[in-house]
Design a protein around this motif. Structure first.
Motif, PDB file in Angstrom:
ATOM      1  N   THR A 105       0.839  -1.201   0.000  1.00  0.00           N
ATOM      2  CA  THR A 105       0.000   0.000   0.000  1.00  0.00           C
ATOM      3  C   THR A 105       0.871   1.247   0.000  1.00  0.00           C
ATOM      4  N   GLU A 106       1.943   1.195   0.779  1.00  0.00           N
ATOM      5  CA  GLU A 106       2.858   2.334   0.826  1.00  0.00           C
ATOM      6  C   GLU A 106       3.450   2.610  -0.546  1.00  0.00           C
ATOM      7  N   ARG A 138       6.493  -8.293  -5.405  1.00  0.00           N
ATOM      8  CA  ARG A 138       7.864  -7.765  -5.485  1.00  0.00           C
ATOM      9  C   ARG A 138       7.935  -6.292  -5.074  1.00  0.00           C
ATOM     10  N   ALA A 139       6.940  -5.875  -4.317  1.00  0.00           N
ATOM     11  CA  ALA A 139       6.902  -4.468  -3.898  1.00  0.00           C
ATOM     12  C   ALA A 139       8.139  -4.090  -3.091  1.00  0.00           C
ATOM     13  N   ALA A 140       8.604  -5.011  -2.250  1.00  0.00           N
ATOM     14  CA  ALA A 140       9.779  -4.717  -1.423  1.00  0.00           C
ATOM     15  C   ALA A 140      11.009  -4.442  -2.272  1.00  0.00           C
ATOM     16  N   GLU A 141      11.033  -4.982  -3.502  1.00  0.00           N
ATOM     17  CA  GLU A 141      12.168  -4.765  -4.404  1.00  0.00           C
ATOM     18  C   GLU A 141      11.973  -3.524  -5.268  1.00  0.00           C
ATOM     19  N   ARG A 146       1.071  -8.065 -19.852  1.00  0.00           N
ATOM     20  CA  ARG A 146       1.644  -7.754 -18.542  1.00  0.00           C
ATOM     21  C   ARG A 146       3.151  -7.610 -18.660  1.00  0.00           C
ATOM     22  N   GLU A 147       3.699  -6.761 -17.793  1.00  0.00           N
ATOM     23  CA  GLU A 147       5.139  -6.556 -17.801  1.00  0.00           C
ATOM     24  C   GLU A 147       5.590  -6.093 -16.421  1.00  0.00           C
ATOM     25  N   GLU A 148       6.681  -6.677 -15.904  1.00  0.00           N
ATOM     26  CA  GLU A 148       7.233  -6.231 -14.629  1.00  0.00           C
ATOM     27  C   GLU A 148       8.263  -5.135 -14.875  1.00  0.00           C
ATOM     28  N   LEU A 149       8.141  -4.047 -14.113  1.00  0.00           N
ATOM     29  CA  LEU A 149       9.015  -2.897 -14.273  1.00  0.00           C
ATOM     30  C   LEU A 149       9.403  -2.359 -12.904  1.00  0.00           C
ATOM     31  N   THR A 150      10.505  -1.673 -12.864  1.00  0.00           N
ATOM     32  CA  THR A 150      10.811  -0.939 -11.641  1.00  0.00           C
ATOM     33  C   THR A 150       9.870   0.258 -11.576  1.00  0.00           C
ATOM     34  N   VAL A 151       9.754   0.830 -10.387  1.00  0.00           N
ATOM     35  CA  VAL A 151       8.882   1.994 -10.243  1.00  0.00           C
ATOM     36  C   VAL A 151       9.312   3.105 -11.188  1.00  0.00           C
ATOM     37  N   GLU A 152      10.615   3.334 -11.288  1.00  0.00           N
ATOM     38  CA  GLU A 152      11.121   4.395 -12.162  1.00  0.00           C
ATOM     39  C   GLU A 152      10.756   4.114 -13.623  1.00  0.00           C
ATOM     40  N   GLU A 153      10.910   2.841 -14.041  1.00  0.00           N
ATOM     41  CA  GLU A 153      10.571   2.482 -15.421  1.00  0.00           C
ATOM     42  C   GLU A 153       9.070   2.642 -15.675  1.00  0.00           C
TER      43      GLU A 153
END
Length: 566
Positions: free
Chosen positions: A488-489, A536-539, A552-559
């Motif tokens: 949530t954070e 994978r939120a902790a990552e 679907r695609e996994e990305l970093t927050v910045e990406e």
């Protein structure tokens, strides 16, 4: 201005089951997703997310109307009787008009459309040719007392509409205003993401000459239209015309009376004689403003009462009843024929297929009797030819002759070249260049704003829910926190970053709601992009999903922020 909306603070209640009275997809899904709620039959409340979608549609319309130089105004919805009485529409609208009286007994109505009031406004404001041309529009609530409101916001008694009007001093100026509106409508519907067709139409109670509809093909549509696979012809079925080549009737023999007991219908007659229904002439009796009129069509075709009503408007058309034959010895129920009666006992209207020279088997105006070789133009005269049959697949295209296709659609827009009907009613003149009065000519152009929302829902939904185009959606991105505090954070952090980048963001931060319910709601609400803060939120990794394609695609927050704000 970008906005971040937290669902924990959003008034929304989604439903797992379809409303019991819902038949169309848009009705089911707009209610289930918490966009609208029924207040009464045909009257709807737009909830926060639904209001956003409605406003997005209105914004696009405003931008394109402003771009052609149209000016926005806002007229009252509560209107006096007198202007509508002057044009005859106080009576023409019949039971569809909401009528009321004030405490002094004066008559008023809730506006179904505003031609009269716009005309009077321009008469007050514009006095010289130098004041024209002018195009004016409003987006406002309209009212029609539908007998059977249904399909949610598709057919309500209260609805949002954009109506605009053009005022010109010449027919050439009207044609130019009409062109500007037509092209603006094309841009509007393209931006909305609607699949649409432009088709020829009839003007009906609006009056005027040239008329075109913008239709959104959909199974839930109440309009039917035809298009030609071989050319660019397209029309509302009520506007389809037919051309019949001339027929040489000289070879037909004299009228022959036939003994046909117990054959009051086309089916029983054709079976008794062993002939196709197309060889018979069907004579439908109707009452037009209380007077009996006969309508002749080939026996294998049905009369389109809607088409007939449009042709005869503003007259009221209704089928005859058994009581109407009382005291009419000239009318033998089930055995009526036009020979000897057309033009005497009744006015005779006919489909163009009942062309001069064509021969028919029809009623002999005697009980249990029919007549053969009854020739149009020889044995009876047609008072007026009207295209009144129900159009069928394969009917010839009026333009090229190829077989027509028929489909269902939702009317989302209608444009009219009204001409001088309303200007004549109110003597709308301006001073011309030569110092003499010039009668103004008008155009009228409507878009169903709330109906466009429903049409979009009908065209874009899938098995999981709504699926809005980006410009219309209540948000650009739906961020879902899969459950735990860290997720949530992160979801709130990403939402703020996306909002700062100029995106409209919906964040599902609801506590005590399972991830499964959140994912289901995200699909149901239909925001174009879904961003999940999950396992994978902790990552600092999130999953980006395209609502329409399911990719679907996994990305970093910045990406993810960079991708979505690009």
């Amino acid at each position: 201005m970008a906005q971040v909306q937290r669902m924990s603070r959003l008034m929304i209640k989604t439903l797992r089951d379809d409303p019991a009275d819902a038949e169309t997809a848009s009705h089911k899904l707009l209610v289930r997703a918490g966009y609208v709620r029924r207040t009464s039959a045909g009257i709807w409340t737009w909830l926060p997310l639904g209001k956003k979608v409605l406003e997005n549609v209105s914004r696009i319309i405003r931008e394109e109307m402003d771009a052609i130089g149209a000016q926005e105004v806002l007229l009252p919805a509560l209107l006096p009787k007198e202007p509508y009485e002057a044009t005859g529409r106080w009576e023409e609208y019949g039971d569809q008009l909401f009528r009321l009286k004030d405490r002094k007994g004066a008559d008023y109505l809730l506006g179904p459309t505003h031609e009269e009031i716009f005309t009077l406004m321009v008469k007050d404001q514009c006095t010289s040719y130098k004041d024209l041309p002018v195009m004016l529009y409003q987006i406002q609530t309209k009212y029609r007392d539908e007998a059977r409101p249904r399909s949610g916001v598709l057919r309500g008694r209260e609805f949002q509409m954009k109506d605009s009007y053009s005022f010109d001093t010449t027919d050439e100026g009207l044609a130019e205003s009409y062109r500007l509106h037509r092209e603006a409508y094309q841009r509007i519907f393209q931006r909305l993401g609607l699949d649409y067709r432009i088709v020829s139409a009839v003007s009906g109670a609006m009056g005027g000459s040239a008329s075109e509809e913008f239709l959104a093909p959909a199974a839930a549509g109440e309009d039917t239209f035809v298009d030609c696979p071989a050319c660019d012809y397209a029309a509302n079925t009520e506007a389809v015309t037919v051309t019949v080549p001339a027929v040489d009737g000289s070879a037909h023999g004299p009228v022959e009376e036939l003994d046909t007991p117990d054959t009051p219908t086309i089916e029983t007659l054709a079976g008794h004689l062993g002939v196709p229904a197309s060889a018979t002439l069907k004579n439908l009796l109707v009452k037009v403003d209380g007077e009996i009129v006969a309508v002749g069509v080939p026996g294998d075709r049905e009369v389109d009462l809607g088409k007939l009503g449009e042709h005869l408007a503003p007259a009221t058309v209704e089928l005859v009843t058994a009581e109407d034959f009382t005291g009419r010895d000239d009318l033998v129920r089930g055995y009526v024929g036009p020979q000897g009666l057309a033009g005497k006992s009744f006015k005779y209207l006919a489909d163009p297929r009942v062309a001069p020279g064509t021969a028919w088997i029809t009623g002999a105006n005697k009980d249990g009797k029919h007549a053969r070789n009854v020739v149009a133009g020889r044995d009876f005269e047609v008072d007026e030819y009207l295209d009144v049959v129900v159009v069928e697949p394969g009917d010839p295209c009026p333009k090229c002759g190829a077989g027509l296709r028929i489909d269902r659609a939702i009317e989302i827009g209608h444009i009219f070249q009204l001409g001088r009907k309303y200007a004549d009613a109110f003597e709308l003149d301006v001073l011309g260049q030569n110092g003499k009065p010039v009668r103004v000519t008008m155009g009228s152009y409507g878009i169903g704003v709330s109906r466009a929302v429903a049409a979009l829902a009908e065209q874009t939904f899938d098995e999981s829910g709504l699926c809005w185009p980006t410009e219309v959606a209540p948000a650009d991105v739906h961020v879902v926190a899969a459950g735990k505090a860290k997720q949530t954070e992160l979801a709130l952090e990403v939402g703020d970053q996306l909002g700062a980048a100029g995106l409209r963001v919906l964040v599902d931060d609801r506590a005590g709601v399972s991830p499964g319910v959140k994912f289901t709601d995200a699909e149901l609400l239909g925001v174009p992009k879904i961003l999940v803060a999950g396992r994978r939120a902790a990552e600092g990794v999130v999953e980006l999903k395209d609502r329409r394609t399911g990719e679907r695609e996994e990305l970093t927050v910045e990406e993810a922020v960079a991708r979505l704000s690009a």
